[in-house]
Enzyme design. Sequence first.
Site, PDB file in Angstrom:
ATOM      1  N   GLU A 126       0.865  -1.179   0.000  1.00 16.07           N
ATOM      2  CA  GLU A 126       0.000   0.000   0.000  1.00 16.07           C
ATOM      3  C   GLU A 126       0.902   1.229   0.000  1.00 16.07           C
ATOM      4  O   GLU A 126       1.774   1.359   0.871  1.00 16.07           O
ATOM      5  CB  GLU A 126      -0.908   0.049   1.236  1.00 16.07           C
ATOM      6  CG  GLU A 126      -1.834   1.268   1.212  1.00 16.07           C
ATOM      7  CD  GLU A 126      -2.662   1.497   2.483  1.00 16.07           C
ATOM      8  OE1 GLU A 126      -3.549   2.348   2.433  1.00 16.07           O
ATOM      9  OE2 GLU A 126      -2.397   0.838   3.512  1.00 16.07           O
ATOM     10  N   ASP A 172       9.710   7.743   0.304  1.00 22.26           N
ATOM     11  CA  ASP A 172       8.878   8.414  -0.685  1.00 22.26           C
ATOM     12  C   ASP A 172       8.739   7.474  -1.881  1.00 22.26           C
ATOM     13  O   ASP A 172       9.735   6.959  -2.398  1.00 22.26           O
ATOM     14  CB  ASP A 172       9.554   9.727  -1.119  1.00 22.26           C
ATOM     15  CG  ASP A 172       8.614  10.568  -1.954  1.00 22.26           C
ATOM     16  OD1 ASP A 172       7.977  10.030  -2.891  1.00 22.26           O
ATOM     17  OD2 ASP A 172       8.498  11.775  -1.678  1.00 22.26           O
ATOM     18  N   ASP A 230      -3.449  11.559  -1.684  1.00 16.67           N
ATOM     19  CA  ASP A 230      -3.574  13.026  -1.721  1.00 16.67           C
ATOM     20  C   ASP A 230      -3.967  13.449  -3.142  1.00 16.67           C
ATOM     21  O   ASP A 230      -3.319  13.042  -4.112  1.00 16.67           O
ATOM     22  CB  ASP A 230      -2.234  13.669  -1.331  1.00 16.67           C
ATOM     23  CG  ASP A 230      -1.828  13.301   0.090  1.00 16.67           C
ATOM     24  OD1 ASP A 230      -2.721  13.156   0.944  1.00 16.67           O
ATOM     25  OD2 ASP A 230      -0.615  13.129   0.348  1.00 16.67           O
ATOM     26  N   LYS A 235      -4.022  21.181  -7.712  1.00 15.15           N
ATOM     27  CA  LYS A 235      -3.452  22.170  -8.638  1.00 15.15           C
ATOM     28  C   LYS A 235      -2.731  21.479  -9.788  1.00 15.15           C
ATOM     29  O   LYS A 235      -1.990  20.514  -9.563  1.00 15.15           O
ATOM     30  CB  LYS A 235      -2.472  23.082  -7.892  1.00 15.15           C
ATOM     31  CG  LYS A 235      -3.176  24.035  -6.950  1.00 15.15           C
ATOM     32  CD  LYS A 235      -2.221  24.987  -6.301  1.00 15.15           C
ATOM     33  CE  LYS A 235      -2.987  25.861  -5.327  1.00 15.15           C
ATOM     34  NZ  LYS A 235      -2.197  26.258  -4.192  1.00 15.15           N
ATOM     35  N   ASP A 247     -12.434   9.421  -2.188  1.00 22.25           N
ATOM     36  CA  ASP A 247     -13.702  10.160  -2.087  1.00 22.25           C
ATOM     37  C   ASP A 247     -13.662  11.364  -3.017  1.00 22.25           C
ATOM     38  O   ASP A 247     -14.606  12.139  -3.055  1.00 22.25           O
ATOM     39  CB  ASP A 247     -13.901  10.671  -0.655  1.00 22.25           C
ATOM     40  CG  ASP A 247     -12.855  11.717  -0.312  1.00 22.25           C
ATOM     41  OD1 ASP A 247     -11.660  11.451  -0.564  1.00 22.25           O
ATOM     42  OD2 ASP A 247     -13.225  12.810   0.155  1.00 22.25           O
ATOM     43  N   THR A 302     -10.143   1.890   5.429  1.00 22.43           N
ATOM     44  CA  THR A 302      -8.958   2.626   5.867  1.00 22.43           C
ATOM     45  C   THR A 302      -9.421   3.664   6.898  1.00 22.43           C
ATOM     46  O   THR A 302     -10.628   3.877   7.075  1.00 22.43           O
ATOM     47  CB  THR A 302      -8.293   3.360   4.683  1.00 22.43           C
ATOM     48  OG1 THR A 302      -9.044   4.534   4.374  1.00 22.43           O
ATOM     49  CG2 THR A 302      -8.211   2.483   3.444  1.00 22.43           C
ATOM     50  N   GLU A 305     -11.312   6.360   5.033  1.00 24.22           N
ATOM     51  CA  GLU A 305     -12.586   5.827   4.523  1.00 24.22           C
ATOM     52  C   GLU A 305     -13.645   5.806   5.621  1.00 24.22           C
ATOM     53  O   GLU A 305     -14.795   6.210   5.406  1.00 24.22           O
ATOM     54  CB  GLU A 305     -12.329   4.414   3.996  1.00 24.22           C
ATOM     55  CG  GLU A 305     -13.538   3.739   3.378  1.00 24.22           C
ATOM     56  CD  GLU A 305     -13.153   2.416   2.739  1.00 24.22           C
ATOM     57  OE1 GLU A 305     -11.950   2.079   2.672  1.00 24.22           O
ATOM     58  OE2 GLU A 305     -14.068   1.704   2.295  1.00 24.22           O
TER      59      GLU A 305
HETATM   60  N1  SAM Z   1      -4.229   5.414   3.056  1.00 27.37           N
HETATM   61  C1  SAM Z   1      -4.558   6.068   4.314  1.00 27.37           C
HETATM   62  C2  SAM Z   1      -6.045   6.084   4.547  1.00 27.37           C
HETATM   63  O1  SAM Z   1      -6.786   5.877   3.577  1.00 27.37           O
HETATM   64  O2  SAM Z   1      -6.474   6.276   5.690  1.00 27.37           O
HETATM   65  C3  SAM Z   1      -3.962   7.479   4.370  1.00 27.37           C
HETATM   66  C4  SAM Z   1      -4.494   8.455   3.372  1.00 27.37           C
HETATM   67  S1  SAM Z   1      -3.680  10.065   3.440  1.00 27.37           S
HETATM   68  C5  SAM Z   1      -4.797  11.127   2.672  1.00 27.37           C
HETATM   69  C6  SAM Z   1      -2.438   9.869   2.180  1.00 27.37           C
HETATM   70  C7  SAM Z   1      -1.114   9.386   2.730  1.00 27.37           C
HETATM   71  O3  SAM Z   1      -0.239   9.130   1.658  1.00 27.37           O
HETATM   72  C8  SAM Z   1      -0.431  10.413   3.621  1.00 27.37           C
HETATM   73  O4  SAM Z   1      -0.113   9.822   4.870  1.00 27.37           O
HETATM   74  C9  SAM Z   1       0.824  10.803   2.847  1.00 27.37           C
HETATM   75  O5  SAM Z   1       1.920  11.126   3.668  1.00 27.37           O
HETATM   76  C10 SAM Z   1       1.070   9.553   2.013  1.00 27.37           C
HETATM   77  N2  SAM Z   1       1.815   9.800   0.763  1.00 27.37           N
HETATM   78  C11 SAM Z   1       1.504  10.718  -0.175  1.00 27.37           C
HETATM   79  N3  SAM Z   1       2.413  10.712  -1.182  1.00 27.37           N
HETATM   80  C12 SAM Z   1       3.309   9.743  -0.852  1.00 27.37           C
HETATM   81  C13 SAM Z   1       4.493   9.274  -1.467  1.00 27.37           C
HETATM   82  N4  SAM Z   1       4.947   9.809  -2.629  1.00 27.37           N
HETATM   83  N5  SAM Z   1       5.191   8.280  -0.868  1.00 27.37           N
HETATM   84  C14 SAM Z   1       4.770   7.760   0.304  1.00 27.37           C
HETATM   85  N6  SAM Z   1       3.650   8.181   0.950  1.00 27.37           N
HETATM   86  C15 SAM Z   1       2.938   9.160   0.385  1.00 27.37           C
END
Ligand code: SAM
Length: 221
Positions: free
Chosen positions: A44, A96, A118, A122, A154, A192, A195
């Site tokens: 994931e 990352d 995320d 933009k 969502d 999640t 969710e």
């Molecule tokens: N998947 C979880 C959930 O549905 O509850 C978390 C959703 S949260 C909106 C998105 C997560 O993705 C954040 O914790 C963010 O730090 C991580 N994330 C975003 N871009 C990423 C990347 N390039 N590499 C690793 N993690 C990333």
Amino acid sequence: MRLRHVKYAKDLIQAHPEFIITQPKQYRGRWQKRFNNTNPIEIEIGCGKGKFIYESALNHPEKNFIGIEKFDSVIVRALEKVIDHPLPNLLLVRMDATEIHDVFMPGEIDGLYLNFSDPWPKKRHAKRRLTSPRFLERYHLILKENSYIQMKTDNYPLFEYSMMMFNHHLQYDIQSCFIDLYRCDVSENIQTEFEKKFVSEGHSIFYLKIIYKGVAHEKVL
Ligand code: SAM
């Protein structure tokens, strides 16, 4: 998402290399060995506090799971769950995802989950979206033939954008596409953290299941 700084996160992460990996490139091509079995591996990306990946590992001991997250202060919450109740088929990786092709070998991954990624609304940030062509190219470098990507969100603009990106890429086929996951009959849905919150607020959950066909096929136009 506002990020709360967790003071002890870095230290706790460093203290538990048996559960969380911060130098993952050393395991490229050797992840099954790290798990000490030959079971399939699912990841994931953006696992957040780890509810989904933890419950997936709990429900499926026949598979290995890796939760990937870039922020210490977020993944430390997943680590705390694992410290309390370790699972032999679950590892966390703090990295990352832009470097994912340096962490896994071609064909090493059997399933990929993108949950509530995320949206980066933009246009100038579009390449940061986890379904941008840049990332689809990287997934192509690590997925096994006929493996899958499952996406939940969502956010309708991200959903629409992702459908277009997968549709344009020759190696991917959209197998399922739901505009309201909770009105569909899916065999298993592990919620999640995000969710759970969105569903309780009455939001629709958009869902995509993509098949990665591998390199040898061509899309019929
Ligand atoms: N998947 C979880 C959930 O549905 O509850 C978390 C959703 S949260 C909106 C998105 C997560 O993705 C954040 O914790 C963010 O730090 C991580 N994330 C975003 N871009 C990423 C990347 N390039 N590499 C690793 N993690 C990333």
